[in-house]
Enzyme design. Structure first.
Site, PDB file in Angstrom:
ATOM      1  N   SER A 265      -6.784  23.276  11.481  1.00 46.44           N
ATOM      2  CA  SER A 265      -5.904  22.213  11.982  1.00 46.44           C
ATOM      3  C   SER A 265      -4.511  22.704  12.350  1.00 46.44           C
ATOM      4  O   SER A 265      -3.516  22.374  11.701  1.00 46.44           O
ATOM      5  CB  SER A 265      -5.831  21.095  10.953  1.00 46.44           C
ATOM      6  OG  SER A 265      -7.135  20.673  10.680  1.00 46.44           O
TER       7      SER A 265
ATOM      8  N   ARG B 159       0.744  28.506  17.917  1.00 41.85           N
ATOM      9  CA  ARG B 159       1.788  28.864  16.948  1.00 41.85           C
ATOM     10  C   ARG B 159       1.473  28.124  15.661  1.00 41.85           C
ATOM     11  O   ARG B 159       0.813  27.084  15.680  1.00 41.85           O
ATOM     12  CB  ARG B 159       3.180  28.500  17.479  1.00 41.85           C
ATOM     13  CG  ARG B 159       3.551  27.051  17.370  1.00 41.85           C
ATOM     14  CD  ARG B 159       4.606  26.649  18.347  1.00 41.85           C
ATOM     15  NE  ARG B 159       3.978  25.958  19.446  1.00 41.85           N
ATOM     16  CZ  ARG B 159       3.484  24.743  19.377  1.00 41.85           C
ATOM     17  NH1 ARG B 159       3.553  24.060  18.251  1.00 41.85           N
ATOM     18  NH2 ARG B 159       2.917  24.177  20.412  1.00 41.85           N
TER      19      ARG B 159
ATOM     20  N   ASP C 139      -8.648  18.792  12.841  1.00 40.30           N
ATOM     21  CA  ASP C 139      -8.906  17.659  11.941  1.00 40.30           C
ATOM     22  C   ASP C 139      -8.900  16.313  12.676  1.00 40.30           C
ATOM     23  O   ASP C 139      -9.646  15.395  12.323  1.00 40.30           O
ATOM     24  CB  ASP C 139      -7.933  17.644  10.750  1.00 40.30           C
ATOM     25  CG  ASP C 139      -6.466  17.772  11.123  1.00 40.30           C
ATOM     26  OD1 ASP C 139      -6.147  17.835  12.322  1.00 40.30           O
ATOM     27  OD2 ASP C 139      -5.624  17.814  10.188  1.00 40.30           O
TER      28      ASP C 139
HETATM   29  C1  GLC Z   1      -0.223  19.815  12.710  1.00 42.36           C
HETATM   30  C2  GLC Z   1      -1.227  20.736  13.405  1.00 42.36           C
HETATM   31  C3  GLC Z   1      -2.367  19.943  14.000  1.00 42.36           C
HETATM   32  C4  GLC Z   1      -2.984  19.037  12.950  1.00 42.36           C
HETATM   33  C5  GLC Z   1      -1.915  18.183  12.275  1.00 42.36           C
HETATM   34  C6  GLC Z   1      -2.483  17.347  11.151  1.00 42.36           C
HETATM   35  O1  GLC Z   1       0.350  19.008  13.664  1.00 42.36           O
HETATM   36  O2  GLC Z   1      -0.576  21.479  14.410  1.00 42.36           O
HETATM   37  O3  GLC Z   1      -3.351  20.791  14.528  1.00 42.36           O
HETATM   38  O4  GLC Z   1      -3.942  18.217  13.550  1.00 42.36           O
HETATM   39  O5  GLC Z   1      -0.897  19.011  11.752  1.00 42.36           O
HETATM   40  O6  GLC Z   1      -3.070  18.121  10.167  1.00 42.36           O
END
Ligand code: GLC
Length: 476
Positions: free
Chosen positions: A143, A158, A196
């Site tokens: 995520s 990143r 996620d």
């Molecule tokens: C951050 C991550 C993203 C994820 C979110 C919730 O924004 O970059 O990929 O979905 O957190 O976990």
């Protein structure tokens, strides 16, 4: 607040001005958000990544099979085995949770992948001791923002959520993960790398066909929804039929990185400056659980040191000076204090920070928590409203997960109220009536969602749709 002295009341008023986002501002943010979603899908791109995920269908409820799922979240690492049963929309799941050690988040890449592989190995050995397993299909929930040219491939754009591990940004994480797994001989094949939010959307749609958007309001904040490829100019070179559905991982945490509309306070600016990735995740830094406690802490330290009022006068606030010492659960407890005299809040400050706030300071503390929590919920609603307006969804369900959504007091009601204001819904006639767009607690995205996306992908490969598949041998 009859007993609160005038100078403290003035400070509270200032904080209210800083942290309140009125309806007109919510609408302005939402309009800008819609433009930015569109920009992110264009060839030139914008600040919101809008990553195509190669998840190309909604589940029907008829998916079946046994899958492993691995979730590398911001706080925990979870491994699950999921059986999608032959009963419509039903599943069985077994799972183990492992804490993500704090030092790994800023350590080195090898240690990270070794730890991840270790947890997976422990799980497989515990649940299938001595079995000679064929390679199992695994959905890996990673995520973080990753560009996915393929579903079994993901170049980390990143780190977000406070992670800072060198050697991973700009790289495809799948071979790193696979190498660690291969060293241990864990019998899996990676079938889908997912976010996620996409998992949340798909898992929720498995049991509720009105689901159109998946959101996470947790350590980070983000959403996913479906576009048709005809509306994704940056995928035009793939020459897919324009009505092909494609789930988009928005990575909306990056909304307004150029600071055009979000009403940032001096505290938001400090959070950003002191974070491992300044200039990134502007929206997320005002909303996500990782930052809410820190915002609260920064305000209190400032009111002790700088403003005319000097709260906690004469007390040692060394514990409060430590960055990131308060997480959003601390704010939740303040907002949940049921007592008129805020005695639980007083105990919290005493136990955690060795500070004894007086009665007026307790009033300020409570109001500050409400302001920070309310702003987060109201800003979140702008993202949901923007997707709904862009897609023309006048009524739908939104599946949401994450610690802030599930545990932060009043977050849901405050978000719903903001949606009502943005979308100009009339007042409800009775409390039981559903809102046109309801944000509901989601099904388990990184477990069941990952399994479903793996199942959907296997199915489409079987049907001959090889779009976005890098290693066809893993899809048998
Ligand atoms: C951050 C991550 C993203 C994820 C979110 C919730 O924004 O970059 O990929 O979905 O957190 O976990």
């Amino acid at each position: 607040m009859v007993d609160v002295p005038k100078d403290l009341i003035d400070e509270i008023k200032k904080l209210e001005e800083h942290f309140t986002v009125d309806t007109a501002k919510l609408k302005e943010i939402t309009e800008h958000f819609i433009n930015e979603l569109t920009k992110g899908l264009s060839v030139e791109g914008g600040s919101i990544p809008m990553n195509p995920t190669w998840c190309m269908a909604m589940p029907t409820g008829e998916e079946q099979g046994t899958f492993l799922a691995l979730d590398m979240g911001g706080t925990n690492l979870r491994v699950c085995e999921i059986i999608l049963t032959d009963q419509k929309s039903e599943f069985d799941i077994i799972q183990s949770k492992y804490r993500m050690p704090e030092e790994l988040k800023t350590g080195d890449a090898d240690e990270l992948w070794e730890y991840v592989a270790d947890c997976l190995q422990q799980f497989v050995e515990a649940h299938h001791p001595g079995e000679n397993l064929d390679k199992m299909h695994l959905g890996f929930t990673f995520s973080y923002p990753a560009t996915q040219d393929y579903i079994d491939h993901g170049v980390l754009q990143r780190w977000t959520k406070g992670f800072d591990i060198s050697g991973v940004e700009g790289e495809n994480v799948v071979p790193m993960f696979e190498a660690a797994i291969a060293r241990r001989g864990v019998p899996i094949k990676l079938t889908a790398l997912i976010n996620d939010t996409t998992g949340t959307l798909i898992a929720s749609a498995y049991t509720d066909t009105k689901m159109k958007i998946g959101c996470i309001f947790g350590t980070g904040c983000n959403a996913a929804y479906f576009e048709n490829t005809g509306s994704i100019p940056k995928l035009a070179h793939m020459k897919l039929p324009p009505d092909t559905p494609m789930a988009i991982n928005c990575e909306w945490g990056a909304f307004d990185n150029e600071h055009k509309v979000l009403p940032r306070t001096p505290y938001d600016i400090i959070i950003d400056k002191d974070s491992p990735r300044p200039g990134q995740q502007a929206f997320e830094k005002m909303i996500a659980g990782l930052y809410l406690g820190e915002l609260f802490r920064l305000v209190l330290v400032n009111l002790h040191d700088n403003e005319g009022v000097h709260i906690f006068e004469g007390q040692n606030i060394d514990k409060l000076r430590k960055a990131y010492t308060l997480d959003s659960s601390f704010l939740s407890l303040v907002e949940e204090d049921p007592f008129e005299n805020l005695s639980e809040t007083a105990d919290l400050f005493q136990n955690k920070l060795s500070i004894s706030p007086n009665r007026s300071e307790l009033e300020l503390i409570r109001r500050l928590a409400e302001l920070i929590g309310t702003r987060a919920a109201r800003l979140s609603a702008c993202g949901v409203a923007a997707i709904a307006k862009k897609k023309g969804y006048e009524s739908c369900h939104v599946g949401a997960d994450g610690s802030v959504f599930n545990k932060y007091p009043h977050f849901k009601q405050r978000g719903a109220q903001a949606l009502r204001e943005i979308l100009d819904w009339p007042e409800k006639k009775n409390q039981k009536e559903e809102d046109p767009i309801e944000i509901l607690a989601a099904e388990d995205g990184s477990g069941v969602g990952a399994a479903l996306i793996a199942a959907l992908t296997l199915q489409r490969v079987k049907d001959g749709n090889m779009a976005g598949i890098l290693h066809p041998e893993n899809f048998k």
